[in-house]
Enzyme design. Structure first.
Site, PDB file in Angstrom:
ATOM      1  N   SER A  89       1.925  -1.331  -7.211  1.00  0.00           N
ATOM      2  CA  SER A  89       1.611  -2.481  -8.082  1.00  0.00           C
ATOM      3  C   SER A  89       0.514  -3.348  -7.450  1.00  0.00           C
ATOM      4  CB  SER A  89       2.864  -3.293  -8.411  1.00  0.00           C
ATOM      5  OG  SER A  89       3.715  -3.529  -7.310  1.00  0.00           O
TER       6      SER A  89
ATOM      7  N   LEU B  58       0.822  -1.211   0.000  1.00  0.00           N
ATOM      8  CA  LEU B  58       0.000   0.000   0.000  1.00  0.00           C
ATOM      9  C   LEU B  58       0.858   1.263   0.000  1.00  0.00           C
ATOM     10  CD1 LEU B  58      -2.604  -1.011   2.750  1.00  0.00           C
ATOM     11  CD2 LEU B  58      -3.062  -0.791   0.288  1.00  0.00           C
ATOM     12  N   SER B  59       0.263   2.365  -0.374  1.00  0.00           N
ATOM     13  CA  SER B  59       0.949   3.652  -0.251  1.00  0.00           C
ATOM     14  C   SER B  59       1.257   3.865   1.231  1.00  0.00           C
ATOM     15  CB  SER B  59       0.011   4.759  -0.771  1.00  0.00           C
ATOM     16  OG  SER B  59       0.622   6.010  -0.611  1.00  0.00           O
TER      17      SER B  59
ATOM     18  N   GLY C 218       5.916   1.618   3.214  1.00  0.00           N
ATOM     19  CA  GLY C 218       7.357   1.679   3.496  1.00  0.00           C
ATOM     20  C   GLY C 218       8.239   1.274   2.333  1.00  0.00           C
ATOM     21  N   LYS C 219       7.666   1.160   1.145  1.00  0.00           N
ATOM     22  CA  LYS C 219       8.429   0.700  -0.031  1.00  0.00           C
ATOM     23  C   LYS C 219       9.623   1.607  -0.343  1.00  0.00           C
ATOM     24  CE  LYS C 219       4.835   0.989  -2.705  1.00  0.00           C
ATOM     25  NZ  LYS C 219       3.902   1.530  -1.692  1.00  0.00           N
ATOM     26  N   SER C 220       9.354   2.915  -0.481  1.00  0.00           N
ATOM     27  CA  SER C 220      10.439   3.840  -0.854  1.00  0.00           C
ATOM     28  C   SER C 220      11.502   3.904   0.226  1.00  0.00           C
ATOM     29  CB  SER C 220       9.887   5.253  -1.093  1.00  0.00           C
ATOM     30  OG  SER C 220       9.041   5.247  -2.192  1.00  0.00           O
TER      31      SER C 220
HETATM   32  P1  ADP Z   1       5.642   4.037   0.274  1.00  0.00           P
HETATM   33  O1  ADP Z   1       6.858   4.184  -0.586  1.00  0.00           O
HETATM   34  O2  ADP Z   1       5.240   2.603   0.461  1.00  0.00           O
HETATM   35  O3  ADP Z   1       4.501   4.910  -0.159  1.00  0.00           O
HETATM   36  P2  ADP Z   1       7.163   5.520   2.229  1.00  0.00           P
HETATM   37  O4  ADP Z   1       8.440   4.781   2.343  1.00  0.00           O
HETATM   38  O5  ADP Z   1       7.144   6.752   1.372  1.00  0.00           O
HETATM   39  O6  ADP Z   1       6.028   4.511   1.762  1.00  0.00           O
HETATM   40  O7  ADP Z   1       6.633   5.943   3.658  1.00  0.00           O
HETATM   41  C1  ADP Z   1       6.638   5.037   4.758  1.00  0.00           C
HETATM   42  C2  ADP Z   1       6.665   5.808   6.072  1.00  0.00           C
HETATM   43  O8  ADP Z   1       6.651   4.847   7.131  1.00  0.00           O
HETATM   44  C3  ADP Z   1       7.946   6.624   6.222  1.00  0.00           C
HETATM   45  O9  ADP Z   1       7.625   7.844   6.844  1.00  0.00           O
HETATM   46  C4  ADP Z   1       8.811   5.743   7.153  1.00  0.00           C
HETATM   47  O10 ADP Z   1       9.712   6.491   7.937  1.00  0.00           O
HETATM   48  C5  ADP Z   1       7.758   5.080   8.025  1.00  0.00           C
HETATM   49  N1  ADP Z   1       8.175   3.775   8.617  1.00  0.00           N
HETATM   50  C6  ADP Z   1       8.097   3.444   9.921  1.00  0.00           C
HETATM   51  N2  ADP Z   1       8.573   2.202  10.158  1.00  0.00           N
HETATM   52  C7  ADP Z   1       8.971   1.722   8.960  1.00  0.00           C
HETATM   53  C8  ADP Z   1       9.586   0.485   8.556  1.00  0.00           C
HETATM   54  N3  ADP Z   1       9.852  -0.486   9.404  1.00  0.00           N
HETATM   55  N4  ADP Z   1       9.857   0.327   7.248  1.00  0.00           N
HETATM   56  C9  ADP Z   1       9.579   1.320   6.351  1.00  0.00           C
HETATM   57  N5  ADP Z   1       9.014   2.499   6.667  1.00  0.00           N
HETATM   58  C10 ADP Z   1       8.719   2.718   7.962  1.00  0.00           C
END
Ligand code: ADP
Length: 208
Positions: free
Chosen positions: A117, A44-45, A48-50
């Site tokens: 995706s 999901l958005s 934590g992907k990015s």
């Molecule tokens: P996506 O790319 O899936 O839309 P982002 O990486 O942009 O998500 O955002 C995820 C958010 O969750 C960030 O602010 C990140 O710091 C936070 N977060 C907290 N714990 C985790 C973790 N274990 N892994 C990845 N992100 C995390």
């Protein structure tokens, strides 16, 4: 060696015939002293992907690996700027990313993709471009409730307010992978722990 692109499934719409190159993917990979592969992050958005893709790439670069990160939001500013969010456009978005990732692994790189995706068929289509050990699907499994709580870009808020339509998890479905190579739960682990888990899985698979 026969390329998968020579199969009927990949036939050129213009009837163009595949042209063999002199140097192979194996030649390029040997020079880089690594096994190229595609690490496909899905979730999901705000799952934590990015964040994990960036942390993972930094670790790999530190080890002297050759990488490239394809990020969903960034690709929509260039290669896929002509695509919207309809189901057809989202499928085309993923199809192009799969093809680019495939070209980059041919170039010898370890490619990390960070795209919601949401549709299983689109991910499977991307997987079909790669060899059996070359496509690592990583399900970034974070509950919708937690993603909404994080909402780093305020997108869920907008979707709930009806300012964005077709937002995954709100008014568009997310189809979780049924047999991902890796399943990462970010709700109770730090970024460093999650990155380490992915890295540990990759390590033996990228050695030449
Ligand atoms: P996506 O790319 O899936 O839309 P982002 O990486 O942009 O998500 O955002 C995820 C958010 O969750 C960030 O602010 C990140 O710091 C936070 N977060 C907290 N714990 C985790 C973790 N274990 N892994 C990845 N992100 C995390």
């Amino acid at each position: 060696m026969t390329s998968p692109y020579e199969t009927k499934q990949h036939q050129s719409a213009a009837g163009v015939v595949w042209h063999h190159t002199h140097c192979s993917a194996g030649d390029r990979a040997r020079l880089k002293q690594q096994k190229p592969l595609c690490v496909w992050l899905t979730g999901l958005s705000a799952s934590g992907k990015s964040t994990l893709a960036n942390a993972l790439e930094a670790c790999l670069l530190e080890q002297g690996r050759h990488t490239y990160l394809l990020d969903g939001d960034n690709v929509r500013h260039g290669l896929n700027k002509d695509l919207g969010m309809s189901e057809a456009d989202r499928a085309e978005n993923i199809r192009r990313v799969g093809e680019v990732a495939r070209l980059m692994t041919d170039a010898g790189l370890i490619v990390i993709t960070a795209f919601i995706s949401p549709f299983r068929a689109d991910r499977d289509q991307a997987r079909a471009l790669f060899g059996a050990q070359q496509f690592i699907e990583v399900f970034i499994d974070t509950s919708l409730a937690l993603c909404e709580e994080r909402d780093p870009k305020g997108m869920y808020k907008k979707a709930r307010a009806g300012q964005i339509s077709g937002f995954t998890g709100i008014d568009s479905p997310y189809e979780p992978p049924q047999a991902p190579e890796l399943h990462i739960d970010t709700s109770c682990k730090s970024v460093a722990q999650c990155t380490h888990e992915i890295l540990a899985f990759l390590q033996p698979r990228i050695l030449p």
